[in-house]
Design a protein around this motif. Structure first.
Motif, PDB file in Angstrom:
ATOM      1  N   LYS A 167      44.984  73.567  40.102  1.00  0.00           N
ATOM      2  CA  LYS A 167      45.816  72.394  40.401  1.00  0.00           C
ATOM      3  C   LYS A 167      46.412  71.771  39.147  1.00  0.00           C
ATOM      4  N   ARG A 168      46.078  72.319  37.988  1.00  0.00           N
ATOM      5  CA  ARG A 168      46.573  71.765  36.726  1.00  0.00           C
ATOM      6  C   ARG A 168      47.692  72.634  36.146  1.00  0.00           C
ATOM      7  N   PRO A 169      48.577  72.029  35.388  1.00  0.00           N
ATOM      8  CA  PRO A 169      49.622  72.833  34.740  1.00  0.00           C
ATOM      9  C   PRO A 169      49.077  73.603  33.543  1.00  0.00           C
ATOM     10  N   THR A 170      49.755  74.673  33.217  1.00  0.00           N
ATOM     11  CA  THR A 170      49.483  75.391  31.976  1.00  0.00           C
ATOM     12  C   THR A 170      50.322  74.733  30.892  1.00  0.00           C
ATOM     13  N   LYS A 171      49.703  74.463  29.743  1.00  0.00           N
ATOM     14  CA  LYS A 171      50.400  73.726  28.681  1.00  0.00           C
ATOM     15  C   LYS A 171      50.407  74.514  27.377  1.00  0.00           C
ATOM     16  N   ILE A 216      53.830  73.827  32.655  1.00  0.00           N
ATOM     17  CA  ILE A 216      54.355  74.601  33.786  1.00  0.00           C
ATOM     18  C   ILE A 216      53.299  74.669  34.879  1.00  0.00           C
ATOM     19  N   HIS A 217      53.740  74.441  36.111  1.00  0.00           N
ATOM     20  CA  HIS A 217      52.813  74.508  37.246  1.00  0.00           C
ATOM     21  C   HIS A 217      53.548  75.062  38.457  1.00  0.00           C
ATOM     22  N   GLU A 218      52.929  76.024  39.107  1.00  0.00           N
ATOM     23  CA  GLU A 218      53.483  76.649  40.309  1.00  0.00           C
ATOM     24  C   GLU A 218      54.909  77.147  40.085  1.00  0.00           C
ATOM     25  N   GLY A 219      55.134  77.730  38.908  1.00  0.00           N
ATOM     26  CA  GLY A 219      56.414  78.340  38.614  1.00  0.00           C
ATOM     27  C   GLY A 219      57.527  77.375  38.266  1.00  0.00           C
ATOM     28  N   LEU A 220      57.212  76.093  38.059  1.00  0.00           N
ATOM     29  CA  LEU A 220      58.229  75.081  37.753  1.00  0.00           C
ATOM     30  C   LEU A 220      57.902  74.367  36.447  1.00  0.00           C
ATOM     31  N   VAL A 221      58.941  73.868  35.784  1.00  0.00           N
ATOM     32  CA  VAL A 221      58.755  73.108  34.553  1.00  0.00           C
ATOM     33  C   VAL A 221      58.357  71.683  34.924  1.00  0.00           C
ATOM     34  N   VAL A 222      57.145  71.305  34.587  1.00  0.00           N
ATOM     35  CA  VAL A 222      56.655  69.956  34.869  1.00  0.00           C
ATOM     36  C   VAL A 222      57.068  69.005  33.756  1.00  0.00           C
ATOM     37  N   GLN A 223      56.988  69.500  32.517  1.00  0.00           N
ATOM     38  CA  GLN A 223      57.300  68.658  31.363  1.00  0.00           C
ATOM     39  C   GLN A 223      57.789  69.535  30.213  1.00  0.00           C
ATOM     40  N   GLU A 224      58.729  69.009  29.430  1.00  0.00           N
ATOM     41  CA  GLU A 224      59.238  69.692  28.250  1.00  0.00           C
ATOM     42  C   GLU A 224      59.657  68.618  27.251  1.00  0.00           C
ATOM     43  N   LYS A 225      59.269  68.808  26.007  1.00  0.00           N
ATOM     44  CA  LYS A 225      59.534  67.776  25.011  1.00  0.00           C
ATOM     45  C   LYS A 225      59.744  68.399  23.645  1.00  0.00           C
ATOM     46  N   LEU A 226      60.733  67.899  22.911  1.00  0.00           N
ATOM     47  CA  LEU A 226      61.013  68.378  21.560  1.00  0.00           C
ATOM     48  C   LEU A 226      61.162  67.196  20.626  1.00  0.00           C
ATOM     49  N   GLU A 227      60.472  67.263  19.484  1.00  0.00           N
ATOM     50  CA  GLU A 227      60.580  66.243  18.442  1.00  0.00           C
ATOM     51  C   GLU A 227      60.937  66.917  17.120  1.00  0.00           C
ATOM     52  N   ARG A 228      61.605  66.172  16.241  1.00  0.00           N
ATOM     53  CA  ARG A 228      62.000  66.712  14.952  1.00  0.00           C
ATOM     54  C   ARG A 228      61.892  65.624  13.888  1.00  0.00           C
ATOM     55  N   GLY A 229      61.577  66.035  12.663  1.00  0.00           N
ATOM     56  CA  GLY A 229      61.533  65.066  11.573  1.00  0.00           C
ATOM     57  C   GLY A 229      61.175  65.727  10.260  1.00  0.00           C
ATOM     58  N   ILE A 230      61.394  65.013   9.180  1.00  0.00           N
ATOM     59  CA  ILE A 230      60.966  65.474   7.865  1.00  0.00           C
ATOM     60  C   ILE A 230      59.574  64.919   7.579  1.00  0.00           C
ATOM     61  N   GLY A 231      59.394  63.645   7.845  1.00  0.00           N
ATOM     62  CA  GLY A 231      58.083  63.030   7.748  1.00  0.00           C
ATOM     63  C   GLY A 231      57.603  62.719   9.157  1.00  0.00           C
ATOM     64  N   LYS A 232      57.950  61.497   9.615  1.00  0.00           N
ATOM     65  CA  LYS A 232      57.622  61.092  10.974  1.00  0.00           C
ATOM     66  C   LYS A 232      58.549  61.788  11.958  1.00  0.00           C
ATOM     67  N   LEU A 251      61.994  61.712  18.611  1.00  0.00           N
ATOM     68  CA  LEU A 251      62.256  62.395  19.868  1.00  0.00           C
ATOM     69  C   LEU A 251      63.664  62.979  19.892  1.00  0.00           C
ATOM     70  N   VAL A 252      63.755  64.268  20.203  1.00  0.00           N
ATOM     71  CA  VAL A 252      65.046  64.905  20.448  1.00  0.00           C
ATOM     72  C   VAL A 252      65.360  64.801  21.938  1.00  0.00           C
ATOM     73  N   PHE A 253      64.441  65.267  22.778  1.00  0.00           N
ATOM     74  CA  PHE A 253      64.585  65.074  24.218  1.00  0.00           C
ATOM     75  C   PHE A 253      63.211  65.153  24.872  1.00  0.00           C
ATOM     76  N   ALA A 254      63.125  64.535  26.021  1.00  0.00           N
ATOM     77  CA  ALA A 254      61.923  64.614  26.851  1.00  0.00           C
ATOM     78  C   ALA A 254      62.379  64.868  28.277  1.00  0.00           C
ATOM     79  N   ARG A 255      61.705  65.771  28.942  1.00  0.00           N
ATOM     80  CA  ARG A 255      62.089  66.155  30.301  1.00  0.00           C
ATOM     81  C   ARG A 255      60.882  66.092  31.209  1.00  0.00           C
TER      82      ARG A 255
END
Length: 452
Positions: A93-97, A115-131, A134-138
């Motif tokens: 019942k849990r997603p694979t992360k 990912i859970h049951e063949g669907l994207v539950v969450q997707e997130k990308l961050e970028r930085g030199i130091g801190k 957020l680039v995007f969160a889905r």
């Protein structure tokens, strides 16, 4: 370079397990540790030990799965869901992360996928030199862009987010190459992360890689494989009877495919009018692929190639032998040497992950390859090697730092794989005999032979 990689609910991994390539305060071999900033240093190597069926290969396959989700044309997310931890019902019942933090082109990136049951539950990308920012969160179909990246304007329009499917990662969209903030992580996963499966499941070494071997690499082959002088890739003629059967089969298939392919290319050309530029590019690529298939199947003559290894006879003459007559060690060396040669190129940004590095190789050969790679590094290098092995002769601080030695053990209580570093054990000094301590069971991750 990988900074951290975490996996949860994948195969033998139930709860989250993390491979950290962040250097500790260990002073041994510090001259080769990549100095990224005053607060971050990254290890160039990780050696992962453990018993059979402990979960070493599952860690590598998790990294390979994440890479495939981004780089494959049409990844099947149901395959991911089908690999959840199976020995406790709650995990179904849990997603694979997956979560990976890596360094490329001077930036740190953190990328997370659930990912859970063949669907994207969450997707997130961050970028930085130091801190990190957020680039995007889905979440599901909703995509939120970070404050610093909303101004990408027309670049984001190229993504055609309306084409994003519930079973597709945003980074898997073809338009990502047109968006500056997304192109670098996609490129790193595609071109700078190389994963080699065990020899049993590995396809033959690509001819292009073999042809890239230079004199120095061939000298290495000689030194670790008892007299190999070189190799050659020759086009060979098939037996006339076999060639006739193959040509007829090829012709029959082409006759059946040709009309359909011609019709397909015509329809794809017609469809290009009045559609989005991204879809148009996809159709062009599909049309070109159809043409390529048609051309390949219309070849009048079948072709084949053979890899030969050249050795020196007692009389000093060169003797060419088919690769099929060579040992598994020679074949393994031919598979690894082009990779290590690329890995030792100064200025290269490359992370290589090898499952069962020592398979079919003598312990001294494995050590020679690793030692030469490590000797090529300095604090400015951005090259990295991560491998699994059963070769306990490699378990020494003369070769590795304590934070570079990792262990995978299978818990009898939970049946889950557990990943941990030698550095986590108190009282283990750099001058201790780690091999002896490991084989005595001090660190766990050894076979249970009580029933044998």
């Amino acid at each position: 370079m990988i900074i951290d990689f975490s996996v949860e609910n994948w195969s033998s991994y139930g709860e989250e397990a993390t491979l950290s390539m962040q250097a500790t305060k260990e002073r041994n071999h510090r001259e080769r540790v990549a100095k990224v900033s005053s607060s971050l240093s990254v290890l160039p190597v990780a050696a992962i030990f453990g018993a059979n069926a402990a979960g070493k290969s599952n860690l590598v396959s998790a990294l390979s799965a994440l890479r495939g989700l981004v780089t494959k044309a049409q990844p099947d997310l149901s395959d991911i869901s089908g690999r959840h931890f199976a020995f406790e019902s709650v995990f179904a019942k849990r997603p694979t992360k997956f979560e990976i933090e890596f360094l490329t082109e001077g930036f740190k990136y953190n990328y997370q996928v659930a990912i859970h049951e063949g669907l994207v539950v969450q997707e997130k990308l961050e970028r930085g030199i130091g801190k990190l920012s957020l680039v995007f969160a889905r979440k599901g179909s909703e995509v939120i862009w970070g404050p610093k990246f909303k101004g990408l304007g027309h670049e984001l329009d190229e993504l055609s987010l309306e084409q994003l499917r519930p079973n597709q990662l945003l980074l898997n969209l073809s338009g990502c190459q047109s968006v500056s903030a997304l192109a670098a992580p996609v490129s790193w996963l595609t071109n700078s992360l190389l994963i080699l499966p065990p020899p049993a499941s590995q396809a033959r070494t690509p001819e292009g890689l073999l042809k890239s071997l230079d004199a120095a690499a061939l000298t290495s082959l000689t030194s670790i494989d008892f007299g190999s002088l070189g190799f050659d890739i020759k086009t060979i003629s098939l037996d006339p009877a076999i060639a006739e059967v193959f040509t007829k089969l090829q012709s029959d298939i082409y006759e059946q495919l040709s009309p359909a392919l011609s019709e397909l290319t015509q329809k794809l050309s017609a469809l290009q009018l009045g559609i989005s530029s991204e879809l148009s590019e996809d159709l062009v690529a599909l049309r070109d692929s159809a043409k390529k298939v048609s051309e390949q199947w219309s070849r009048p003559e079948p072709d084949a190639s053979e890899l030969t290894v050249t050795r020196e006879s007692l009389a000093g003459d060169e003797v060419s032998l088919s690769i099929q007559s060579e040992s598994d060690g020679t074949k393994r060396a031919l598979a690894l040497l082009p990779v290590f040669q690329k890995l030792m190129q100064e200025g290269m940004e490359l992370t290589v992950v090898i499952d069962e590095l020592d398979s079919s190789l003598h312990s001294l050969a494995s050590r020679a390859l690793i030692s030469r790679f490590l000797a090529s590094l300095n604090s400015d290098s951005r090259r990295q090697l991560i491998f699994t092995t059963h070769d306990t002769d490699l378990l020494t601080t003369s070769l590795f730092r304590r934070d570079e030695i990792w262990l995978v053990d299978k818990s009898k209580r939970t049946m889950q794989s557990e990943l941990y570093a030698v550095m986590e054990f108190e009282g283990v000094r750099y001058d201790h005999d780690l091999r002896k301590m490991y084989l005595s069971g001090r660190f766990g991750a050894v076979p249970d032979l009580m029933a044998v």
